[in-house]
Scaffold this motif. Structure first.
Motif, short mmCIF file in Angstrom:
data_model
loop_
_atom_site.label_atom_id
_atom_site.label_comp_id
_atom_site.label_asym_id
_atom_site.label_seq_id
_atom_site.Cartn_x
_atom_site.Cartn_y
_atom_site.Cartn_z
N ARG A 40 0.83 -1.21 0.00
CA ARG A 40 0.00 0.00 0.00
C ARG A 40 0.86 1.26 0.00
O ARG A 40 0.62 2.20 -0.76
N LEU A 41 1.89 1.27 0.85
CA LEU A 41 2.78 2.43 0.91
C LEU A 41 3.52 2.61 -0.40
O LEU A 41 3.66 3.74 -0.90
N ALA A 42 3.98 1.51 -0.99
CA ALA A 42 4.67 1.61 -2.29
C ALA A 42 3.74 2.15 -3.37
O ALA A 42 4.18 2.91 -4.24
N SER A 43 2.48 1.77 -3.33
CA SER A 43 1.53 2.23 -4.35
C SER A 43 1.20 3.71 -4.19
O SER A 43 0.79 4.38 -5.14
N GLN A 44 1.40 4.24 -2.98
CA GLN A 44 1.09 5.64 -2.70
C GLN A 44 2.31 6.54 -2.77
O GLN A 44 2.17 7.77 -2.71
N GLY A 45 3.50 5.94 -2.89
CA GLY A 45 4.72 6.74 -2.85
C GLY A 45 5.80 6.21 -3.75
O GLY A 45 5.54 5.69 -4.83
N MET A 46 7.04 6.30 -3.29
CA MET A 46 8.20 5.96 -4.09
C MET A 46 8.95 4.78 -3.46
O MET A 46 9.15 4.73 -2.26
N LYS A 47 9.36 3.85 -4.32
CA LYS A 47 10.18 2.72 -3.91
C LYS A 47 11.62 2.97 -4.34
O LYS A 47 11.88 3.31 -5.50
N PHE A 48 12.55 2.79 -3.42
CA PHE A 48 13.97 2.93 -3.71
C PHE A 48 14.59 1.54 -3.79
O PHE A 48 14.51 0.77 -2.84
N THR A 49 15.22 1.24 -4.89
CA THR A 49 15.76 -0.11 -5.09
C THR A 49 17.22 -0.25 -4.66
O THR A 49 17.71 -1.37 -4.54
N GLN A 50 17.90 0.88 -4.41
CA GLN A 50 19.32 0.82 -4.03
C GLN A 50 19.59 1.73 -2.83
O GLN A 50 20.43 2.62 -2.88
N ALA A 51 18.86 1.47 -1.75
CA ALA A 51 19.06 2.20 -0.50
C ALA A 51 19.99 1.38 0.39
O ALA A 51 19.79 0.18 0.57
N TYR A 52 20.98 2.04 0.97
CA TYR A 52 22.00 1.35 1.74
C TYR A 52 22.06 1.82 3.20
O TYR A 52 21.83 3.00 3.49
N ALA A 53 22.39 0.88 4.07
CA ALA A 53 22.74 1.18 5.46
C ALA A 53 24.10 0.54 5.71
O ALA A 53 24.86 0.28 4.76
N THR A 54 24.44 0.30 6.96
CA THR A 54 25.66 -0.44 7.27
C THR A 54 25.28 -1.89 7.57
O THR A 54 24.10 -2.24 7.61
N ALA A 55 26.27 -2.73 7.81
CA ALA A 55 26.01 -4.17 7.93
C ALA A 55 25.53 -4.60 9.31
O ALA A 55 25.02 -5.71 9.47
N VAL A 56 25.70 -3.74 10.33
CA VAL A 56 25.17 -4.01 11.67
C VAL A 56 24.53 -2.73 12.21
O VAL A 56 24.72 -1.65 11.66
N CYS A 57 23.82 -2.85 13.34
CA CYS A 57 22.83 -1.84 13.70
C CYS A 57 23.35 -0.52 14.25
O CYS A 57 22.95 0.54 13.76
N SER A 58 24.20 -0.51 15.28
CA SER A 58 24.58 0.77 15.90
C SER A 58 25.25 1.75 14.94
O SER A 58 24.99 2.96 15.01
N PRO A 59 26.12 1.29 14.02
CA PRO A 59 26.67 2.25 13.06
C PRO A 59 25.60 2.93 12.22
O PRO A 59 25.66 4.14 11.98
N THR A 60 24.60 2.17 11.78
CA THR A 60 23.49 2.75 11.01
C THR A 60 22.74 3.78 11.83
O THR A 60 22.46 4.89 11.36
#
Length: 517
Positions: free
Chosen positions: A71-91
């Motif tokens: 539903r959210l994708a149909s109402q907005g924008m989907k990003f196919t190449q969004a990046y974070a870090t490999a573990v949580c606290s750095p992100t």
């Protein structure tokens, strides 16, 4: 104390380069500040959803039921190449500071004051990284002192709500409490990055009803102790109550809806669990799928509340995960395959460890059902959210690495063209598997170079041609290896990044480009 740095939004709308975000938009900025809902999921992989983020629907997409993400994708924008870090606290630290992990030095997950969580290694000695996490004061050793995103939003008229997992400052430091980092409200956030239990019947991991038990007991939800409610649902109810309270302040709200799910322990969300058992899923994967659907129901409940109360038209919704999906341990089925077609998962420098599901909605501004194939990275949220909030000229004590992706949201330009992305992990995570180790990484256009500190080896992949990173092309393209290693080494030196040492000699391991000389 560091001298504040003046930051001005650099996105000049309408004057940016061509963007790979598809479908034109006609929306323009409104004078009224929007509400902002940032919905962050813990350990959710790129494929842990029925929304396809690859070019086609995959077998992994068909395992999950996430109608509200659809539903959210149909109402907005989907990003196919969004990046974070490999573990949580750095992100999470990059999100709150706008800094790359190499600069802020919270390069592994945090927990107890002055204590490193690095796994032991027979070859490498790991650096003295910022184990005490993020702080809004400059008096805590081994921490990063920064002007936080919610503090700036608070100072510019927002009612700031934290709900769920915090995991910024270590236990025994001020930053363990989100209220010290710019939030007006803290719901269930503390230093730990996981609960001992998702079940109200088990007091969310506390020893007994009404008691807060460190480190893994979830604080502040005592009224649900002994109930059959799942933690994800309890947090959603409390978030809605906080939004309702914010309406009496006359201020726009910033809700950081930061779920503990789908982090371990894998416990069933009983509302959805049986249907996955009935479909023949093994026990662990049925639990996992039910947790994913519980997360999705939370998203739907929040969207329904906004619509019912006339808040949806002026609320930005941003959906993201903090690292790749868990695949190295504690899952059912074959390890390192749960994020396919991406390689590996959480903790890995490969795409399965760092590429995230991302969605954005802003009615009247973001074109419905649009797709953006440009890349971005987690620190970009800091200047982006400030720009969405109309905060144009602000001071911080830290250098900002992130770039606003508002032009990508509005399809007026891109920050991806000509930009390199960097990851730095001079540490050792506890699990093992493909791409999991002590590495630094650069993505430059379609090319991605991974440098391994223990061996001095390089891996080179063309991500457009080889999404699964199956073919190391370093031997074929030494000139590209050299170019990217130089860029990576220069960047790491420029931010004063830390490096591991060799135990045998005590020498610091070479920079990525030094092996080429």
């Amino acid at each position: 104390m560091k001298k504040p740095i003046r930051n001005i939004s650099t996105a000049v709308l309408g004057l940016m380069a061509f963007s790979a975000c598809t479908s034109p938009t006609t929306g323009e900025h409104t004078a009224e500040k929007p509400n902002i809902l940032f919905f962050l999921v813990d350990d959710m992989g790129w494929q842990d959803t029925s929304v396809p983020f690859a070019s086609d629907t995959t077998p992994n997409n068909r395992k999950y039921h996430t109608p509200n993400m659809e539903r959210l994708a149909s109402q907005g924008m989907k990003f196919t190449q969004a990046y974070a870090t490999a573990v949580c606290s750095p992100t999470r630290t990059s999100l709150m500071t706008g800094m790359n992990a190499a600069r802020h030095r919270v390069t592994n997950w945090t927990l107890n004051r002055d204590a490193s969580v690095d796994a032991p290694d027979e070859v490498l000695e790991f650096p003295k990284w910022n184990v005490n996490g993020l702080q809004a004061v400059d008096s805590i050793e081994q921490s990063v002192y920064a002007t936080t995103l919610p503090q700036l939003l608070h100072d510019n008229g927002y009612y700031t709500i934290h709900c769920g997992k915090a995991h910024w400052g270590a236990f025994g430091t001020p930053g363990a409490d989100p209220l010290t980092l710019g939030f007006d409200v803290n719901i269930a956030g503390h230093a730990a990055g996981r609960p001992a239990s998702y079940q109200g019947e088990r007091f969310f991991g506390n020893a007994e009803p009404g008691v807060y038990t460190q480190p893994w007991g979830v604080p502040g939800l005592e009224k649900y102790h002994g109930d059959t409610i799942n933690l994800t649902d309890a947090l959603t109810r409390e978030a809605i109550a906080a939004i309702e309270k914010s309406r009496g302040t006359g201020k726009p709200f910033y809700l950081y809806m930061s779920h503990y799910t789908v982090h371990t322990p894998l416990e069933p969300d009983k509302r959805y669990y049986q249907k996955y058992i009935d479909r023949g899923y093994d026990e662990l994967e049925a639990r996992y799928a039910s947790m994913v659907e519980g997360m999705d129901q939370s998203l739907g409940d929040l969207m329904d509340y906004l619509a019912k109360n006339g808040l949806d038209k002026n609320t930005v919704i941003l959906f993201m995960s903090d690292n790749g999906g868990l695949s190295a341990a504690e899952r059912g089925g074959e390890r390192h395959t749960h994020n396919a077609p991406l390689n590996s998962g959480k903790g890995s420098a490969y795409e399965g460890g760092i590429r995230e599901p991302m969605l954005a909605k802003w009615p009247g501004h973001i074109e419905a059902a649009s797709v953006c194939d440009d890349y971005l990275i987690i620190e970009d949220y800091y200047p982006t959210i400030l720009e969405l909030a109309g905060v144009k000229d602000y001071q911080t004590v830290q250098q900002i690495d992130g770039k606003s992706f508002v032009p990508m949201l509005l399809q007026t330009g891109t920050t991806a063209r000509g930009r390199d992305l960097f990851w730095h992990f001079p540490n050792k995570w506890g699990a093992s598997g493909p791409g999991i180790g002590t590495t630094s990484t650069i993505r430059s256009g379609d090319w991605k170079l991974i440098y391994w500190y223990k061996t001095g080896e390089y891996e080179l992949f063309n991500i457009r041609e080889d999404l699964g990173e199956k073919h190391n092309r370093a031997a074929e393209h030494p000139e590209i290896v050299k170019e990217l290693a130089m860029k990576l080494g220069n960047y790491l030196r420029s931010v004063n990044a830390q490096r591991p040492s060799l135990k045998e000699s005590g020498q610091v391991v070479a920079w990525p480009d030094e092996h080429l000389k």
